[in-house]
Design a protein around this motif. Structure first.
Motif, PDB file in Angstrom:
ATOM      1  N   ILE A 186       0.977  -1.247   0.271  1.00 43.14           N
ATOM      2  CA  ILE A 186      -0.252  -0.036  -0.108  1.00 43.14           C
ATOM      3  C   ILE A 186       0.905   1.149   0.077  1.00 43.14           C
ATOM      4  CG2 ILE A 186      -1.432   1.373   1.592  1.00 43.14           C
ATOM      5  CD1 ILE A 186      -2.947  -1.292   2.051  1.00 43.14           C
ATOM      6  N   ILE A 187       2.057   1.392   0.752  1.00 51.37           N
ATOM      7  CA  ILE A 187       3.037   2.513   0.854  1.00 51.37           C
ATOM      8  C   ILE A 187       3.372   2.613  -0.614  1.00 51.37           C
ATOM      9  CG2 ILE A 187       5.182   3.078   1.358  1.00 51.37           C
ATOM     10  CD1 ILE A 187       4.896   1.857   4.116  1.00 51.37           C
ATOM     11  N   SER A 188       3.699   1.556  -1.279  1.00 49.60           N
ATOM     12  CA  SER A 188       4.342   1.521  -2.657  1.00 49.60           C
ATOM     13  C   SER A 188       3.113   2.132  -3.556  1.00 49.60           C
ATOM     14  CB  SER A 188       4.667   0.364  -3.116  1.00 49.60           C
ATOM     15  OG  SER A 188       5.205   0.315  -4.452  1.00 49.60           O
ATOM     16  N   ASP A 189       1.924   1.537  -3.467  1.00 50.73           N
ATOM     17  CA  ASP A 189       0.916   2.032  -4.475  1.00 50.73           C
ATOM     18  C   ASP A 189       0.460   3.418  -4.202  1.00 50.73           C
ATOM     19  OD1 ASP A 189       0.882  -0.622  -5.401  1.00 50.73           O
ATOM     20  OD2 ASP A 189      -0.859  -1.173  -4.257  1.00 50.73           O
ATOM     21  N   TYR A 190       0.157   3.515  -2.968  1.00 49.77           N
ATOM     22  CA  TYR A 190      -0.403   5.110  -2.451  1.00 49.77           C
ATOM     23  C   TYR A 190       0.485   6.214  -2.389  1.00 49.77           C
ATOM     24  CZ  TYR A 190      -3.446   8.625  -0.043  1.00 49.77           C
ATOM     25  OH  TYR A 190      -4.089   9.474   0.283  1.00 49.77           O
ATOM     26  N   TRP A 191       1.482   6.245  -1.730  1.00 51.13           N
ATOM     27  CA  TRP A 191       2.569   7.208  -1.736  1.00 51.13           C
ATOM     28  C   TRP A 191       3.280   7.239  -3.117  1.00 51.13           C
ATOM     29  CZ3 TRP A 191       0.491   5.496   2.878  1.00 51.13           C
ATOM     30  CH2 TRP A 191       0.203   6.228   3.874  1.00 51.13           C
ATOM     31  N   GLY A 192       3.551   5.927  -3.546  1.00 48.50           N
ATOM     32  CA  GLY A 192       4.259   5.904  -4.758  1.00 48.50           C
ATOM     33  C   GLY A 192       3.683   6.565  -6.028  1.00 48.50           C
ATOM     34  N   ALA A 193       2.370   6.424  -5.989  1.00 48.40           N
ATOM     35  CA  ALA A 193       1.775   7.162  -7.098  1.00 48.40           C
ATOM     36  C   ALA A 193       1.854   8.491  -7.039  1.00 48.40           C
ATOM     37  CB  ALA A 193       0.111   6.740  -6.790  1.00 48.40           C
ATOM     38  N   MET A 194       1.877   9.088  -6.020  1.00 50.21           N
ATOM     39  CA  MET A 194       2.383  10.711  -5.913  1.00 50.21           C
ATOM     40  C   MET A 194       3.746  10.786  -6.594  1.00 50.21           C
ATOM     41  SD  MET A 194       0.868  12.321  -2.137  1.00 50.21           S
ATOM     42  CE  MET A 194       0.745  10.932  -1.189  1.00 50.21           C
ATOM     43  N   LEU A 195       4.438  10.164  -6.356  1.00 52.92           N
ATOM     44  CA  LEU A 195       5.762  10.187  -7.044  1.00 52.92           C
ATOM     45  C   LEU A 195       5.741   9.952  -8.555  1.00 52.92           C
ATOM     46  CD1 LEU A 195       8.241   8.113  -4.626  1.00 52.92           C
ATOM     47  CD2 LEU A 195       7.736  10.702  -4.766  1.00 52.92           C
ATOM     48  N   ASP A 196       4.742   8.972  -8.914  1.00 58.54           N
ATOM     49  CA  ASP A 196       4.561   8.573 -10.415  1.00 58.54           C
ATOM     50  C   ASP A 196       4.083   9.957 -11.102  1.00 58.54           C
ATOM     51  OD1 ASP A 196       5.338   6.147 -10.043  1.00 58.54           O
ATOM     52  OD2 ASP A 196       3.385   5.504  -9.651  1.00 58.54           O
ATOM     53  N   LEU A 197       3.373  10.865 -10.328  1.00 58.89           N
ATOM     54  CA  LEU A 197       2.801  12.314 -10.730  1.00 58.89           C
ATOM     55  C   LEU A 197       3.652  13.316 -10.855  1.00 58.89           C
ATOM     56  CD1 LEU A 197      -0.802  11.431  -9.515  1.00 58.89           C
ATOM     57  CD2 LEU A 197      -0.315  11.512 -11.823  1.00 58.89           C
ATOM     58  N   GLY A 198       4.859  12.993 -10.311  1.00 60.30           N
ATOM     59  CA  GLY A 198       5.934  14.227 -10.364  1.00 60.30           C
ATOM     60  C   GLY A 198       6.238  14.755  -8.994  1.00 60.30           C
ATOM     61  N   ALA A 199       5.581  14.281  -7.904  1.00 60.63           N
ATOM     62  CA  ALA A 199       5.758  14.877  -6.567  1.00 60.63           C
ATOM     63  C   ALA A 199       7.098  14.790  -6.033  1.00 60.63           C
ATOM     64  CB  ALA A 199       4.839  14.237  -5.613  1.00 60.63           C
ATOM     65  N   THR A 200       7.681  15.539  -5.458  1.00 59.25           N
ATOM     66  CA  THR A 200       9.123  15.714  -4.780  1.00 59.25           C
ATOM     67  C   THR A 200       8.954  16.000  -3.402  1.00 59.25           C
ATOM     68  OG1 THR A 200       9.338  18.048  -5.029  1.00 59.25           O
ATOM     69  CG2 THR A 200      10.402  16.461  -6.728  1.00 59.25           C
ATOM     70  N   THR A 201       7.501  16.032  -2.782  1.00 62.16           N
ATOM     71  CA  THR A 201       7.069  16.104  -1.471  1.00 62.16           C
ATOM     72  C   THR A 201       5.609  15.520  -1.374  1.00 62.16           C
ATOM     73  OG1 THR A 201       6.391  18.523  -1.804  1.00 62.16           O
ATOM     74  CG2 THR A 201       8.364  18.287  -0.536  1.00 62.16           C
ATOM     75  N   PHE A 202       5.325  15.296  -0.041  1.00 64.01           N
ATOM     76  CA  PHE A 202       3.949  14.506  -0.190  1.00 64.01           C
ATOM     77  C   PHE A 202       2.819  15.530  -0.033  1.00 64.01           C
ATOM     78  CE2 PHE A 202       6.220  10.390   0.812  1.00 64.01           C
ATOM     79  CZ  PHE A 202       6.221   9.853  -0.537  1.00 64.01           C
ATOM     80  N   TRP A 203       1.556  15.205  -0.357  1.00 65.14           N
ATOM     81  CA  TRP A 203       0.606  15.965  -0.398  1.00 65.14           C
ATOM     82  C   TRP A 203      -0.364  16.209   0.623  1.00 65.14           C
ATOM     83  CZ3 TRP A 203      -0.979  14.334  -5.989  1.00 65.14           C
ATOM     84  CH2 TRP A 203       0.050  14.469  -6.764  1.00 65.14           C
ATOM     85  N   GLU A 204      -1.123  17.163   0.989  1.00 59.76           N
ATOM     86  CA  GLU A 204      -2.135  17.331   1.755  1.00 59.76           C
ATOM     87  C   GLU A 204      -3.226  16.216   1.799  1.00 59.76           C
ATOM     88  OE1 GLU A 204      -5.171  20.881   3.450  1.00 59.76           O
ATOM     89  OE2 GLU A 204      -4.172  21.178   1.547  1.00 59.76           O
ATOM     90  N   ASN A 205      -3.521  16.052   0.436  1.00 62.95           N
ATOM     91  CA  ASN A 205      -4.652  15.282  -0.036  1.00 62.95           C
ATOM     92  C   ASN A 205      -4.370  14.278  -1.058  1.00 62.95           C
ATOM     93  OD1 ASN A 205      -7.737  14.325   0.116  1.00 62.95           O
ATOM     94  ND2 ASN A 205      -7.581  15.430  -1.892  1.00 62.95           N
ATOM     95  N   PHE A 206      -4.758  13.243  -1.187  1.00 56.87           N
ATOM     96  CA  PHE A 206      -4.647  12.294  -2.460  1.00 56.87           C
ATOM     97  C   PHE A 206      -5.538  11.355  -2.523  1.00 56.87           C
ATOM     98  CE2 PHE A 206      -2.233   8.872  -4.839  1.00 56.87           C
ATOM     99  CZ  PHE A 206      -2.575   9.253  -6.173  1.00 56.87           C
ATOM    100  N   ILE A 207      -6.501  11.487  -3.481  1.00 56.96           N
ATOM    101  CA  ILE A 207      -7.407  10.321  -3.651  1.00 56.96           C
ATOM    102  C   ILE A 207      -7.028   9.360  -4.473  1.00 56.96           C
ATOM    103  CG2 ILE A 207      -9.737  10.127  -4.566  1.00 56.96           C
ATOM    104  CD1 ILE A 207     -10.668  12.748  -3.473  1.00 56.96           C
ATOM    105  N   TYR A 208      -6.778   8.130  -4.329  1.00 53.63           N
ATOM    106  CA  TYR A 208      -6.236   7.085  -5.152  1.00 53.63           C
ATOM    107  C   TYR A 208      -6.739   6.986  -6.264  1.00 53.63           C
ATOM    108  CZ  TYR A 208      -3.580   2.601  -5.869  1.00 53.63           C
ATOM    109  OH  TYR A 208      -2.957   1.841  -6.570  1.00 53.63           O
ATOM    110  N   GLU A 209      -7.893   6.986  -6.607  1.00 51.30           N
ATOM    111  CA  GLU A 209      -8.554   6.808  -7.839  1.00 51.30           C
ATOM    112  C   GLU A 209      -8.380   8.000  -8.909  1.00 51.30           C
ATOM    113  OE1 GLU A 209     -10.564   4.037  -8.676  1.00 51.30           O
ATOM    114  OE2 GLU A 209      -9.384   3.138  -7.231  1.00 51.30           O
ATOM    115  N   GLU A 210      -8.002   8.869  -8.320  1.00 50.44           N
ATOM    116  CA  GLU A 210      -7.861  10.067  -9.216  1.00 50.44           C
ATOM    117  C   GLU A 210      -6.473  10.132 -10.046  1.00 50.44           C
ATOM    118  OE1 GLU A 210     -10.328  13.695  -7.001  1.00 50.44           O
ATOM    119  OE2 GLU A 210      -8.175  13.821  -6.992  1.00 50.44           O
ATOM    120  N   ARG A 211      -5.596   9.025  -9.731  1.00 47.49           N
ATOM    121  CA  ARG A 211      -4.396   8.733 -10.323  1.00 47.49           C
ATOM    122  C   ARG A 211      -4.395   8.501 -11.872  1.00 47.49           C
ATOM    123  NH1 ARG A 211      -5.700   4.236  -8.636  1.00 47.49           N
ATOM    124  NH2 ARG A 211      -4.963   2.023  -9.546  1.00 47.49           N
TER     125      ARG A 211
END
Length: 588
Positions: A452-477
């Motif tokens: 889940i760490i790889s899927d959820y927090w990793g998805a933010m990295l896949d979208l170009g993140a260099t820091t983690f976000w206030e909110n992230f809805i997994y389906e919106e990826r």
């Protein structure tokens, strides 16, 4: 000899005069100087993302802005990016600094024929979309939802003839510069970020054979580091405030990465001193509960008894206030009733979560009372805990409530895991995701948690993140554009079109310390470093590698770093190496 004596006398007189002047300056300012522990450095842009002009007529030599600048302008007009706007075309550039940062901006303008100041519009953005937004209005989602709340990130300034201007501060990665004056040449030598940060070492570390998990650990650490400003903030663009509940994941990350740091105590004391009882911190009752839990965890890791004693008077009164709001074993907390934003409209879930948090805070109070040898406080906590543990509220299929009820020992860990693991990373949350991971670890679901760490927090990295976000809805990826690119109409704009509650669209923060949970979790549960005695005097090492072949890292303690390395052998057994300061008792 006479000449030498005369020269020597003149030198002594000059030194005496200089010393006297320095004393005058010191005396003039010593009662008004306010120093902090922050460092400032300049950062050169890493990339030109976009220019309004590809012909070289309105924007000439924009690549100059990617070159290092030593801070000193000259009377030479060579080596400049020249911008010129007219009625047909506005000269604009969009620059990427490569990584999210907190700070301001320096613009260095060169020599030109007309000496009048020229107006430019500056737009800072945590995403390309935010830097490209055209208006400031958070009442609607989309490209109009950027704001200047808490920090100015969209403003107009004047640049001098042959001079530099420094402005800011905000959290950003991208900047767009537009020349507003028409038919005037603006020679720009540099556009540099002014990075403001605490210059402290990353004493803690984590490395394994899964590079994605390594990046997630590092990103969580960096996210919190950026928020360690004068106080411990939750966000560097918006929410530049001391939000006590949000601090708990941040404090755990600081313990894991940096060890003892004055920003934690400074912020905890600020919350206490600005919240006279019977008030609730940040007007939210659960945040005062988190204040107690943070103090328990801080003492466990740092072991400063003198500091803990400073909280005793306030802590006793606060726990009396909490106990008075428990009736027949049920919490009846007043003030703002809040867990996190995704559950904010679910009253039954909030009650279940607050029930668990009240138990967790009273258990923390019991631990603190034992350390302080405060028998009256301990008795008060135990009495209320005895009545509360007889009542078991429903988790209402909420991952947040199930996680807290499990951590509070109200809900069996296996029952909580079933709720949390349903549909994987769907319905995970950036803040309470940490407690969901903790509940999974309590049930021994380490491999599932890492997925889940790889899927959820990793998805933010896949979208170009260099820091983690206030909110992230997994389906919106799905079909989402990256935050470091111009988003095409065929893609979902994850920043502009997402968000809800206080973080609608571009108002949403892309650097929020409460999202750093995996950093602490990976160190505690994969490296298996668990502090079991205050001040880290005793540490238990129990690795959980899952599918990993090896993991290693450092953990900061008051006595120095603990180093561990785990290597999985061919038969599945783990070979562990530990190096710890002699003052620490290590249990394997």
């Amino acid at each position: 000899m006479k000449i030498k004596s005369l020269l020597f006398s003149i030198i002594l007189l000059g030194a005496s005069t200089l010393f006297s002047q320095n004393n005058i300056l010191k005396n003039a300012f010593e009662n008004r100087l306010q120093k902090d522990d922050m460092t400032q450095s300049y950062v050169t842009p890493a990339k030109l993302v976009w220019s309004s002009d590809q012909t070289g007529e309105h924007v000439k030599n924009p690549e100059v802005l990617l070159k290092e600048f030593d801070g000193q302008l000259s009377t030479s007009g060579a080596g400049m990016c020249v911008m010129r706007s007219d009625t047909d075309k506005q000269a604009s550039v969009l620059l990427d600094f490569g990584t999210e940062l907190y700070g301001g901006l320096q613009l260095a303008a060169g020599i030109r024929g007309n000496k009048k100041p020229l107006k430019v519009r500056v737009r800072l953005g945590e995403s390309v979309s935010e830097a490209m937004s055209n208006s400031i209005d958070n009442s609607v989602p989309g490209m109009n939802s950027a704001t200047n709340d808490h920090s100015l990130r969209d403003f107009i300034i004047e640049l001098p003839w042959l001079g530099s201007v420094e402005v800011g501060n905000s959290g950003f990665r991208f900047v767009r510069i537009d020349l507003l004056d028409l038919n005037e040449d603006l020679p720009l030598k540099a556009v540099r970020a002014i990075f403001r940060y605490r210059d402290i070492p990353y004493t803690g570390s984590f490395r394994c054979d899964n590079e994605r998990l390594n990046r997630i650990w590092e990103t969580g650490a960096y996210t919190v580091h950026l928020n360690m400003q004068e106080y411990l903030w939750d966000g560097i663009k918006r929410d530049r405030l001391v939000w006590v509940g949000d601090m708990h994941p941040e404090v755990m990350t600081i313990n894991t990465v940096f060890g003892k740091n004055e920003v934690v105590r400074k912020s905890l004391d600020f919350a206490r001193d600005t919240t006279p009882l019977p008030g609730w911190m940040n007007t939210i009752s659960s945040y005062s509960l988190w204040w107690i839990i943070i103090h328990r965890d801080l003492y466990l890791h740092q072991g400063d008894l003198a500091y803990l004693k400073e909280q005793q008077t306030y802590l006793n009164a606060l726990i009396q206030q909490i106990v008075a709001r428990v009736s027949n074993g049920k919490e009846e907390l007043d003030g703002g009733r809040f867990l996190d934003w995704p559950t904010s409209e679910k009253k039954d879930v909030i009650h279940s979560g607050l029930q668990a948090l009240t138990i967790m805070s009273l258990k923390a109070g019991e631990d603190i009372a034992g350390w302080l040898k405060d028998e009256a406080l301990k008795k008060m906590c135990l009495s209320s805990l005895s009545s509360m543990q007889k009542y078991i509220p429903s988790h209402r299929d909420s991952k947040q409530a199930a996680a807290l009820l499990s951590i509070a020992n109200v809900l069996p860990s296996a029952s909580a895991s079933k709720v949390i693991l349903k549909d994987g990373a769907t319905d995970f949350a950036t803040f309470y995701g940490y407690y969901m991971l903790e509940a999974l670890a309590k049930d021994g679901k380490y491999e599932e948690a890492m997925d889940i760490i790889s899927d959820y927090w990793g998805a933010m990295l896949d979208l170009g993140a260099t820091t983690f976000w206030e909110n992230f809805i997994y389906e919106e990826r799905k079909n989402a554009g990256r935050i470091d690119e111009l988003v095409s109409e065929s893609k979902y704009d994850i920043h502009a079109d997402g968000g809800d509650y206080c973080y609608v669209g571009l108002r949403g923060s892309l650097c929020h310390g409460w999202a750093s949970g995996p950093t602490t979790w990976l160190t505690e549960h994969v490296l298996g470093i668990k502090v079991v005695e205050p001040g880290a005097k005793t540490i238990r090492i129990k690795p959980n590698l899952g599918n990993l072949k090896f993991a290693e890292g450092n953990y900061p303690t008051p006595y120095g770093k603990v180093y561990v390395k785990h290597v999985k052998q061919a038969d599945g057994k783990i070979n562990t190496t530990v190096h710890a300061p002699k003052e620490i008792n290590v249990i394997k």
